[in-house]
Design a protein around this motif. Structure first.
Motif, PDB file in Angstrom:
ATOM      1  N   SER A  15     -18.218  -0.671 -24.155  1.00 48.70           N
ATOM      2  CA  SER A  15     -17.765   0.675 -24.534  1.00 48.70           C
ATOM      3  C   SER A  15     -16.241   0.778 -24.631  1.00 48.70           C
ATOM      4  O   SER A  15     -15.704   1.881 -24.759  1.00 48.70           O
ATOM      5  CB  SER A  15     -18.269   1.692 -23.508  1.00 48.70           C
ATOM      6  N   TYR A  16     -15.532  -0.345 -24.572  1.00 47.10           N
ATOM      7  CA  TYR A  16     -14.066  -0.314 -24.565  1.00 47.10           C
ATOM      8  C   TYR A  16     -13.507   0.509 -25.721  1.00 47.10           C
ATOM      9  O   TYR A  16     -12.652   1.368 -25.529  1.00 47.10           O
ATOM     10  CB  TYR A  16     -13.517  -1.742 -24.629  1.00 47.10           C
ATOM     11  N   GLU A  19     -13.754   4.459 -25.542  1.00 43.81           N
ATOM     12  CA  GLU A  19     -12.999   5.246 -24.577  1.00 43.81           C
ATOM     13  C   GLU A  19     -12.082   6.228 -25.306  1.00 43.81           C
ATOM     14  O   GLU A  19     -11.558   5.921 -26.381  1.00 43.81           O
ATOM     15  CB  GLU A  19     -12.181   4.328 -23.671  1.00 43.81           C
TER      16      GLU A  19
END
Length: 262
Positions: A15-16, A19
């Protein structure tokens, strides 16, 4: 021939790029370029614990960062300003830039042997957890491979990390180096005698409290740190900077120059 170098790597979550800070960054004009610069800075800072510096005495300047990232100086300067506003980068007291979230992204491997050992431990962990359907020879359930529940994966990862830490401590003893002792409520803050004594000398009224904070945080989050001593030092000095406290236990600096008002 043995490979005794240290390898550092980024551990990016799936999910980087989802963000908020990264979405906002990439939505800007030239945002994809800024995102590229950010990843390069994370990588360049790994061996220095998140600090952007050529060595322990020379911090990176915008010009130097432009050279190593292969971007224009003006682009780098704008990117650094944006990174600071988003809380991705912060300047330390000596002017060195620090990658704020680096402790959550750092992975480290000391040798090729350690990487192989980790792979071996992962295999052993899978064998020790037969409740995961994927451990029974990779058989398919319908058209989907069953995956271990998240809590099982977390348990497996924690056991692997504990085993690696135990082996590191034993390796230190075998090499004639002082093995770190375990501190904190959960006995998971590892400090050598020298590191503990230096923290006690430099932060006599704070060090115990911050050892406990780190112990609780590691136990609750499962996070790993390259150096527990360095993390404690960073937390204390960062809190001091926020309150204006100075080394030596003095009160916050409320002094002001002529013409200023409190």
């Amino acid at each position: 021939m043995a490979d005794n170098r240290k390898y550092y790597y980024l551990k990016l979550k799936e999910s980087y790029f989802d963000e908020d800070s990264i979405i906002l960054l990439e939505s800007m004009q030239d945002g994809v370029i800024y995102s590229n610069i950010l990843l390069k800075l994370y990588l360049k800072s790994l061996k220095n614990g998140g600090k952007l510096q050529l060595d322990e005495h020379i911090p990176y300047t915008a010009q130097m960062i432009a050279t190593i990232t292969r971007h224009q100086v003006g682009t780098v300067e704008r990117a650094l300003q944006i990174f600071q506003k988003l809380g991705l980068v912060e300047p330390l007291e000596n002017g060195t830039l620090y990658m704020s979230n680096i402790e959550l992204l750092i992975g480290q491997s000391s040798t090729e042997g350690e990487r192989k050992r980790r792979a071996r431990l992962e295999i052993q962990a899978k064998k020790a957890l037969p409740e995961c359907a994927g451990n029974s020879g990779g058989q398919m359930s319908g058209s989907i491979v069953d995956i271990c529940p998240p809590e099982i994966e977390i348990e497996r990862e924690l056991e692997i990390e504990k085993e690696i830490e135990r082996e590191k401590q034993q390796t230190a003893v075998d090499n004639g180096q002082p093995a770190p002792a375990a501190y904190g409520k959960y006995k998971n803050v590892l400090l050598t005698k020298q590191e503990h004594d230096e923290l006690k000398a430099d932060f006599p009224t704070e060090y115990k409290d911050y050892i406990e904070r780190l112990s609780q945080y590691i136990a609750s989050s499962g996070k790993r740190y390259l150096s527990h001593a360095a993390t404690i030092r960073y937390w204390i000095t960062t809190d001091w900077a926020k309150t204006g406290k100075k080394k030596g236990g003095g009160l916050p600096d409320y002094s002001y120059k002529e013409g200023e008002s409190l």
